[in-house]
Design a protein around this motif. Structure first.
Motif, PDB file in Angstrom:
ATOM      1  N   LEU A 269      -2.184  -8.330 -14.802  1.00 41.77           N
ATOM      2  CA  LEU A 269      -3.098  -9.144 -13.999  1.00 41.77           C
ATOM      3  C   LEU A 269      -2.458  -9.562 -12.679  1.00 41.77           C
ATOM      4  CD1 LEU A 269      -4.686 -11.392 -16.774  1.00 41.77           C
ATOM      5  CD2 LEU A 269      -5.837  -9.629 -15.429  1.00 41.77           C
ATOM      6  N   THR A 270      -1.190  -9.938 -12.741  1.00 41.38           N
ATOM      7  CA  THR A 270      -0.485 -10.313 -11.511  1.00 41.38           C
ATOM      8  C   THR A 270      -0.423  -9.135 -10.551  1.00 41.38           C
ATOM      9  OG1 THR A 270       0.853 -11.927 -12.721  1.00 41.38           O
ATOM     10  CG2 THR A 270       1.668 -11.221 -10.568  1.00 41.38           C
ATOM     11  N   TYR A 271      -0.095  -7.962 -11.078  1.00 38.49           N
ATOM     12  CA  TYR A 271       0.003  -6.764 -10.243  1.00 38.49           C
ATOM     13  C   TYR A 271      -1.360  -6.412  -9.652  1.00 38.49           C
ATOM     14  CZ  TYR A 271       1.401  -2.070  -8.798  1.00 38.49           C
ATOM     15  OH  TYR A 271       1.673  -0.951  -8.052  1.00 38.49           O
ATOM     16  N   ILE A 272      -2.411  -6.496 -10.465  1.00 41.42           N
ATOM     17  CA  ILE A 272      -3.761  -6.149 -10.023  1.00 41.42           C
ATOM     18  C   ILE A 272      -4.235  -7.083  -8.914  1.00 41.42           C
ATOM     19  CG2 ILE A 272      -6.187  -6.199 -10.754  1.00 41.42           C
ATOM     20  CD1 ILE A 272      -5.164  -5.094 -13.493  1.00 41.42           C
ATOM     21  N   VAL A 273      -4.134  -8.381  -9.143  1.00 41.43           N
ATOM     22  CA  VAL A 273      -4.633  -9.352  -8.169  1.00 41.43           C
ATOM     23  C   VAL A 273      -3.832  -9.292  -6.872  1.00 41.43           C
ATOM     24  CG1 VAL A 273      -4.887 -11.820  -7.693  1.00 41.43           C
ATOM     25  CG2 VAL A 273      -5.617 -10.893  -9.896  1.00 41.43           C
ATOM     26  N   ASN A 274      -2.511  -9.265  -6.975  1.00 41.13           N
ATOM     27  CA  ASN A 274      -1.684  -9.193  -5.765  1.00 41.13           C
ATOM     28  C   ASN A 274      -1.949  -7.902  -4.989  1.00 41.13           C
ATOM     29  OD1 ASN A 274      -0.444 -11.658  -6.154  1.00 41.13           O
ATOM     30  ND2 ASN A 274       1.280 -10.802  -7.287  1.00 41.13           N
ATOM     31  N   GLY A 275      -2.087  -6.797  -5.726  1.00 39.58           N
ATOM     32  CA  GLY A 275      -2.333  -5.520  -5.064  1.00 39.58           C
ATOM     33  C   GLY A 275      -3.671  -5.487  -4.353  1.00 39.58           C
ATOM     34  N   PHE A 276      -4.697  -6.054  -4.954  1.00 38.38           N
ATOM     35  CA  PHE A 276      -6.017  -6.052  -4.329  1.00 38.38           C
ATOM     36  C   PHE A 276      -6.043  -6.940  -3.090  1.00 38.38           C
ATOM     37  CE2 PHE A 276     -10.367  -7.588  -3.793  1.00 38.38           C
ATOM     38  CZ  PHE A 276     -11.064  -6.387  -3.779  1.00 38.38           C
ATOM     39  N   VAL A 277      -5.453  -8.128  -3.188  1.00 35.50           N
ATOM     40  CA  VAL A 277      -5.438  -9.049  -2.049  1.00 35.50           C
ATOM     41  C   VAL A 277      -4.621  -8.470  -0.902  1.00 35.50           C
ATOM     42  CG1 VAL A 277      -4.662 -11.317  -1.252  1.00 35.50           C
ATOM     43  CG2 VAL A 277      -5.838 -11.103  -3.446  1.00 35.50           C
ATOM     44  N   LYS A 278      -3.520  -7.803  -1.226  1.00 29.29           N
ATOM     45  CA  LYS A 278      -2.656  -7.245  -0.189  1.00 29.29           C
ATOM     46  C   LYS A 278      -3.303  -6.080   0.540  1.00 29.29           C
ATOM     47  CE  LYS A 278       1.999  -5.367   0.500  1.00 29.29           C
ATOM     48  NZ  LYS A 278       3.271  -4.982  -0.169  1.00 29.29           N
ATOM     49  N   ASP A 279      -3.969  -5.174  -0.189  1.00 32.68           N
ATOM     50  CA  ASP A 279      -4.558  -3.989   0.451  1.00 32.68           C
ATOM     51  C   ASP A 279      -5.703  -3.472  -0.410  1.00 32.68           C
ATOM     52  OD1 ASP A 279      -5.158  -1.752   1.898  1.00 32.68           O
ATOM     53  OD2 ASP A 279      -3.154  -0.863   1.829  1.00 32.68           O
ATOM     54  N   SER A 280      -6.875  -4.059  -0.250  1.00 30.42           N
ATOM     55  CA  SER A 280      -8.019  -3.648  -1.067  1.00 30.42           C
ATOM     56  C   SER A 280      -8.475  -2.235  -0.737  1.00 30.42           C
ATOM     57  CB  SER A 280      -9.178  -4.625  -0.877  1.00 30.42           C
ATOM     58  OG  SER A 280      -9.607  -4.642   0.478  1.00 30.42           O
ATOM     59  N   ALA A 281      -8.204  -1.763   0.493  1.00 30.33           N
ATOM     60  CA  ALA A 281      -8.649  -0.424   0.895  1.00 30.33           C
ATOM     61  C   ALA A 281      -7.954   0.665   0.086  1.00 30.33           C
ATOM     62  CB  ALA A 281      -8.400  -0.216   2.385  1.00 30.33           C
ATOM     63  N   ARG A 282      -6.737   0.423  -0.351  1.00 29.43           N
ATOM     64  CA  ARG A 282      -5.967   1.426  -1.087  1.00 29.43           C
ATOM     65  C   ARG A 282      -5.930   1.148  -2.585  1.00 29.43           C
ATOM     66  NH1 ARG A 282      -0.284   2.107   1.857  1.00 29.43           N
ATOM     67  NH2 ARG A 282      -0.143   3.723   0.259  1.00 29.43           N
ATOM     68  N   PHE A 283      -6.620   0.111  -3.001  1.00 30.14           N
ATOM     69  CA  PHE A 283      -6.614  -0.269  -4.414  1.00 30.14           C
ATOM     70  C   PHE A 283      -7.426   0.741  -5.219  1.00 30.14           C
ATOM     71  CE2 PHE A 283      -8.070  -2.598  -8.138  1.00 30.14           C
ATOM     72  CZ  PHE A 283      -6.904  -3.253  -8.539  1.00 30.14           C
TER      73      PHE A 283
END
Length: 566
Positions: A269-283
């Motif tokens: 969950l931490t990886y998912i949320v941080n990854g989406f907030v950081k760069d949703s275009a590449r998620f």
């Protein structure tokens, strides 16, 4: 004459209303009767609710309040009537077009208007919503959202159903081109819409100023959620006169977690949320299980890179800063600040320590730092033979049996210089086994090394740490040192200093930047000081011991008659 007097009274009333308006710097001023009906309105009512001031006249204020906040509104108005004042209270208000605005409401009863109350309303940006309801402490919105998702996962497993996690990112929208009131109302309405689509109407949250997430069940599909948010965006677009269009990115993930441990779920969950907030275009993740797998792979890669970065004596360098007696200018010791040299650049601890702590390799870094300090103390010419060196170790490391067995073995090899070593415990509130840490530190002190407690006062259990752990020095958190110019702050720091002295502990104030701060420490009774006033950390600072006579004289803290040399 009567008309003139009446005009004067009207002007006085208008003046008093604007005084009430100004006391909160609000978006909207309302004068409310004993029956909670609007008797006067001024401000941004039309922008907020789609209602003009005339439309609001005579309307019950409670009609504007969202049903879920009606009880809070009624209690707040009763408090205002009983006490004559209402501090800022969070509420959701609903406009004529269904838009939702998060507000803070405050109120006051003015003696000029004994039969009415003045209420002011101020907008709250969506990311500040959690702050509006809290009393003290900082809020990590992503962490709070993740905790909520974990609760929903447990609930889904208990009742035998499946939930979906959907994330929305609106950061590509040019909100700077839009009137702030409209932008804030739009974002608040988006979050309210997500609340309505979520499980129990209470499983959505802001992740950043322009990104959101929610947990929903099969009664409301991801497509339906997207459709409803798009409808809000279409309404919003009509109010901006073409200034900006809403650009939205979304991602939905399956939350089946039967094959995952609690630790895996937390990491995923931490990886998912941080990854989406950081760069949703590449998620591109599609499930919780995939997030767990990628998170583990990513962590392993980063651990390997971290170990490569810190491997070898040449990778770690120290910059030294003196810790100085506030009355004599004599140096007590030098704190060694670690820097990692990698690919021609220097990395500060705050760039790598959080990661090392999160993945459990902070002990490796601490051992390398202590090894480096002991070698420097033993090697002639590296630092002055009179210099004592303080090096940081993490409180989390102290709870690791592997760490302290390795540390004791290392110290046994450098017995001749242990009397010149100080171990400065950082993040002491992270020590999860205080009894074990106490035994280790007592053994270290018997070997001649002294113990310092860093950032004393910054954690809720700091006084317990001082009571339990064997400590020679306590270094006060910089907030207490900087706050000592204020009478209340001075009293707090004086009490902390007195407590330490009663326990036989030497006190140190950090982040001293000028003579005035040094003078404050001396007046309070703090023993030593550290900070840029005595010099920035430097690689050669500990090669020659010096006295900071001029500094203590300038601060007016020097004690005449004491011999000082250099």
């Amino acid at each position: 004459m009567g008309d003139e007097a009446g005009m004067v009274e009207k002007l006085k009333a208008q003046r008093d209303r604007f005084i009430a308006f100004a006391f909160a710097g609000a978006d909207l001023l309302l004068e409310v009767t004993e029956q909670n009906q609007v008797a006067y309105s001024a401000g941004a009512g039309e922008a907020l609710y789609g209602l003009t001031d005339n439309d609001l006249m005579g309307k019950p204020l409670g009609d504007l309040v969202h049903p879920k906040d009606r009880k809070r509104f009624d209690e707040s108005m009763q408090r205002l009537k009983n006490t004559g004042r209402l501090d800022h209270t969070p509420l959701m208000l609903v406009g004529s077009a269904g838009t939702v605005t998060r507000m803070r409401m405050a109120g006051i009863r003015l003696p000029q208007f004994p039969k009415t109350y003045h209420v002011v309303l101020s907008r709250v940006p969506p990311i500040a919503m959690a702050e509006a309801d809290r009393v003290v402490g900082d809020v990590d919105h992503k962490a709070k959202f993740i905790e909520m998702v974990r609760t929903r996962l447990n609930e889904a497993n208990r009742i035998g159903t499946d939930y979906t996690l959907t994330l929305f990112d609106l950061s590509a929208t040019n909100f700077n081109a839009i009137e702030p009131a409209i932008a804030q109302t739009f974002l608040a309405t988006v979050q309210h819409t997500l609340d309505e689509c979520s499980v129990k109407g209470a499983s959505a949250g802001a992740l950043s100023a322009s990104s959101f997430g929610l947990v929903h069940d099969d009664k409301t599909s991801a497509a339906e959620v997207h459709k409803r948010v798009s409808a809000v965006a279409d309404k919003f677009a009509g109010k901006t006169n073409g200034a900006a269009s809403v650009k939205m990115r979304t991602a939905s993930l399956e939350m089946e977690d039967s094959a995952l441990s609690d630790e895996d779920i937390s990491k995923a969950l931490t990886y998912i949320v941080n990854g989406f907030v950081k760069d949703s275009a590449r998620f591109a993740l599609k499930s919780l299980a995939e997030g767990a797998r990628v998170a583990v792979e990513d962590t392993l890669i980063r651990v390997r890179n971290f170990r490569k970065m810190i491997k070898g004596d040449d990778k770690l360098i120290f910059l030294f800063q003196p810790i100085v007696n506030v009355r004599t200018g004599a140096v007590l010791q030098y704190e060694a600040f670690s820097r990692i040299q990698h690919n021609g650049a220097f990395f500060t601890p705050n760039q790598i320590i959080p990661f090392a702590t999160d993945v459990g390799v902070i002990g490796e870094f601490d051992l390398i730092a202590v090894t480096k300090a002991l070698k420097i103390l033993k090697e002639p010419g590296e630092v002055s033979s009179l210099a004592n060196i303080a090096v940081n170790i993490s409180g989390q490391s102290l709870g690791n049996p592997g760490f302290y067995h390795s540390l004791l073995k290392l110290m046994d090899q450098y017995k001749s210089v242990l009397g010149r070593l100080v171990l400065e415990v950082t993040d002491a509130t992270d020590i999860y086994n205080l009894d074990e840490a106490k035994r280790l530190l007592m053994r270290i002190r018997k070997m001649g090394t002294r113990i310092s407690l860093d950032d004393f006062g910054s954690g809720g259990s700091a006084f317990d740490l001082l009571r339990i752990l064997p400590v020679d020095f306590a270094k006060f958190d910089h907030d207490y040192v900087r706050g000592a110019h204020d009478p209340k702050g001075r009293s707090v720091l004086k009490a902390m200093t007195s407590l330490c002295h009663d326990l036989g502990i030497v006190t140190i104030g950090e982040c001293v930047e000028d003579a005035g701060m040094l003078r404050n420490l001396a007046d309070i009774g703090v023993d030593y000081a550290q900070g840029y006033y005595f010099g920035q950390p430097a690689a050669d600072a500990a090669k020659r011991i010096k006295y900071f006579t001029d500094h203590v004289k300038q601060a007016g803290t020097a004690q005449p008659g004491l011999a000082m040399g250099g």
